[in-house]
Scaffold this motif. Structure first.
Motif, mmCIF file in Angstrom:
data_model
loop_
_atom_site.group_PDB
_atom_site.id
_atom_site.type_symbol
_atom_site.label_atom_id
_atom_site.label_comp_id
_atom_site.label_asym_id
_atom_site.label_seq_id
_atom_site.Cartn_x
_atom_site.Cartn_y
_atom_site.Cartn_z
ATOM 1 N N LYS A 1 -38.193 -8.215 15.761
ATOM 2 C CA LYS A 1 -38.183 -6.760 15.922
ATOM 3 C C LYS A 1 -36.813 -6.183 15.565
ATOM 4 O O LYS A 1 -35.780 -6.812 15.808
ATOM 5 N N PHE A 2 -36.823 -4.971 15.008
ATOM 6 C CA PHE A 2 -35.590 -4.224 14.817
ATOM 7 C C PHE A 2 -35.193 -3.590 16.148
ATOM 8 O O PHE A 2 -36.043 -3.243 16.957
ATOM 9 N N ARG A 3 -33.904 -3.437 16.347
ATOM 10 C CA ARG A 3 -33.421 -2.873 17.614
ATOM 11 C C ARG A 3 -32.089 -2.165 17.375
ATOM 12 O O ARG A 3 -31.221 -2.682 16.654
ATOM 13 N N LYS A 4 -31.929 -0.996 17.971
ATOM 14 C CA LYS A 4 -30.674 -0.256 17.880
ATOM 15 C C LYS A 4 -30.041 -0.171 19.263
ATOM 16 O O LYS A 4 -30.706 0.177 20.235
ATOM 17 N N GLU A 5 -28.754 -0.504 19.349
ATOM 18 C CA GLU A 5 -28.024 -0.474 20.611
ATOM 19 C C GLU A 5 -26.927 0.589 20.522
ATOM 20 O O GLU A 5 -26.081 0.551 19.620
ATOM 21 N N GLU A 6 -26.963 1.547 21.433
ATOM 22 C CA GLU A 6 -25.958 2.605 21.476
ATOM 23 C C GLU A 6 -24.781 2.178 22.353
ATOM 24 O O GLU A 6 -24.912 1.317 23.213
ATOM 25 N N GLY A 7 -23.643 2.785 22.130
ATOM 26 C CA GLY A 7 -22.470 2.491 22.943
ATOM 27 C C GLY A 7 -21.211 2.777 22.147
ATOM 28 O O GLY A 7 -21.229 3.505 21.155
ATOM 29 N N ALA A 8 -20.087 2.192 22.588
ATOM 30 C CA ALA A 8 -18.832 2.358 21.852
ATOM 31 C C ALA A 8 -18.985 1.876 20.421
ATOM 32 O O ALA A 8 -18.382 2.414 19.488
ATOM 33 N N VAL A 9 -19.806 0.830 20.246
ATOM 34 C CA VAL A 9 -20.167 0.309 18.925
ATOM 35 C C VAL A 9 -21.674 0.450 18.774
ATOM 36 O O VAL A 9 -22.433 -0.037 19.610
ATOM 37 N N ILE A 10 -22.127 1.123 17.724
ATOM 38 C CA ILE A 10 -23.567 1.224 17.449
ATOM 39 C C ILE A 10 -23.987 -0.033 16.699
ATOM 40 O O ILE A 10 -23.424 -0.359 15.649
ATOM 41 N N THR A 11 -24.956 -0.746 17.259
ATOM 42 C CA THR A 11 -25.352 -2.046 16.720
ATOM 43 C C THR A 11 -26.817 -2.026 16.311
ATOM 44 O O THR A 11 -27.682 -1.617 17.101
ATOM 45 N N TYR A 12 -27.086 -2.470 15.100
ATOM 46 C CA TYR A 12 -28.449 -2.597 14.592
ATOM 47 C C TYR A 12 -28.790 -4.080 14.513
ATOM 48 O O TYR A 12 -28.140 -4.835 13.774
ATOM 49 N N ARG A 13 -29.798 -4.504 15.283
ATOM 50 C CA ARG A 13 -30.259 -5.898 15.267
ATOM 51 C C ARG A 13 -31.454 -6.011 14.320
ATOM 52 O O ARG A 13 -32.391 -5.219 14.392
#
Length: 403
Positions: free
Chosen positions: A57-69
């Motif tokens: 699955k694709f996943r986006k993580e918000e925070g100080a660093v935006i991370t796309y898995r």
């Protein structure tokens, strides 16, 4: 400045490339930069996707660093074809989120190798956005495969070498973690002015003052007999190390405990060898939480930095930085002409270097190490001067700003 980091390994992986990529991303963000990361779900060194993450699955993580898995194939057992499919699956699945960064318009894109399969996508995006492209080499994956004879010389090896050269010579800058790896980049056709030194680091302050009671407590948790000397191998247990020699040495040095802490594709084989030889002085423990790392390293009387011949200049063990920071006595297997061999020659007393793939030489090195004072002041002084995380990343940020 907008910085895009693109690589298959990232935080919360505790060892190897993912650890350094994660620390770099968050340090840059805390220094006021806009940072985004395109990566995979964490899977290393266990070669199993971590709990609460998905491999499809694709996943986006918000925070100080935006991370796309991005999805990828993670093989349960390693072979050359499975590893190639593993790397290719990430390079393909990450293309869509990569291209979507066109609207964000990064100022620079840092691609972390392994894997070189991601370089074409980076170059395409950098052309569209007029962004600078940086290829950071943690491992020379092609050289490692050839050096370890995972690939026979022939058409495929020539094709792989040509592709690697194309990657190295088409980016704006190449950085890598050792002086010999810099020379290797130049030998592969990269102009000398386009290569710079970006070593792995240690959080020096975390390793300076370690409570002895914490060491005693961890020793109890790991069921290590009181009074026994501990020879520690911590990190990835894979094919590049040739750890079978350690099993041979454990057969002879029965008065010491050989402690393996970590995971990897070679762990099952080592456990089987240990059972077959009925060795009671070998302990296998899982990877420990990162906050326990300083205590774990302080616990050891001798640290092993083991590699097979052919890998010593294609890869540089990241574990060594923290061993030096804690003032540990390390036994390194490397030929004299390699980066690690030269380090031991140029910095006498920093570690003991023995030829790779020799059980007899390894045993001699371990015995010599155990005869030294437990705190290696030479190693600790070197770490304080050259391996401090804050200094290294501040210099790196200046390089990014200058380009």
């Amino acid at each position: 400045m907008k910085i895009l980091i693109y690589g298959i390994n990232f935080s919360p992986e505790l060892t190897g490339t993912g650890k350094y990529s994660g620390e770099m991303a968050y340090w840059l963000a805390n220094a006021g930069q806009e940072v985004r990361v395109i990566t995979a779900p964490p899977y290393y060194p266990e070669w199993s996707v971590h709990e609460n993450f998905s491999s499809y699955k694709f996943r986006k993580e918000e925070g100080a660093v935006i991370t796309y898995r991005c999805p990828l194939y993670v093989p349960s057992s390693l072979s050359l074809l499975k590893r190639l499919f593993h790397l290719t699956s990430f390079a393909l699945s990450s293309l869509l989120p990569l291209i979507r960064q066109k609207t964000w318009k990064p100022d620079c894109i840092i691609c972390i190798a392994p894997t070189l399969f991601c370089v074409p996508g980076m170059l395409l995006l950098s052309k569209w956005c007029n962004a600078k492209s940086i290829l950071h080499i943690q491992d020379y994956e092609i050289d490692a495969m050839l050096g370890l004879e995972m690939v026979k010389k022939g058409f495929f090896s020539r094709l792989a070498t040509a592709y690697e050269r194309w990657c190295l010579t088409n980016v704006n800058l190449v950085s890598t973690i050792s002086k010999s790896m810099m020379k290797k980049a130049i030998d592969k056709g990269v102009p000398e002015d386009n290569v710079f030194f970006f070593p792995n680091w240690s959080e020096i302050e975390r390793f300076k003052f370690i409570d002895e009671e914490s060491v005693i407590q961890l020793r109890r948790e790991l069921n290590i007999e009181v009074g026994k000397k501990v020879i520690l191998y911590a990190g990835n247990i894979g094919q590049k190390q040739g750890l079978e020699t350690v099993i041979d040495v454990a057969q002879v040095m029965t008065d010491s405990i050989f402690l393996f802490v970590g995971e990897g594709g070679g762990k099952e084989k080592l456990e089987r060898l240990s059972r077959e030889k009925k060795l009671e002085n070998i302990l296998f423990k899982p990877l420990q939480p990162y906050e326990k790392l300083p205590v774990l390293l302080k616990l050891a009387d001798c640290h092993l930095v083991i590699q097979r011949r052919g890998a010593a200049d294609a890869v540089l063990p990241s574990k060594l930085t923290n061993i030096l920071a804690v003032g540990g006595n390390a036994v390194i297997t490397a030929d004299e002409q390699t980066e690690l061999g030269q380090l031991c020659l140029q910095e006498p007393g920093i570690a003991i270097c023995v030829p790779p793939e020799s059980s007899a030489q390894l045993a001699l090195g371990i015995k010599q190490s155990l005869g030294l004072p437990k705190l290696n002041l030479k190693a600790q002084a070197y770490a304080n001067e050259f391996l401090d995380k804050e200094s290294i990343l501040a210099r790196y940020l200046n390089i990014l700003k200058n380009i």
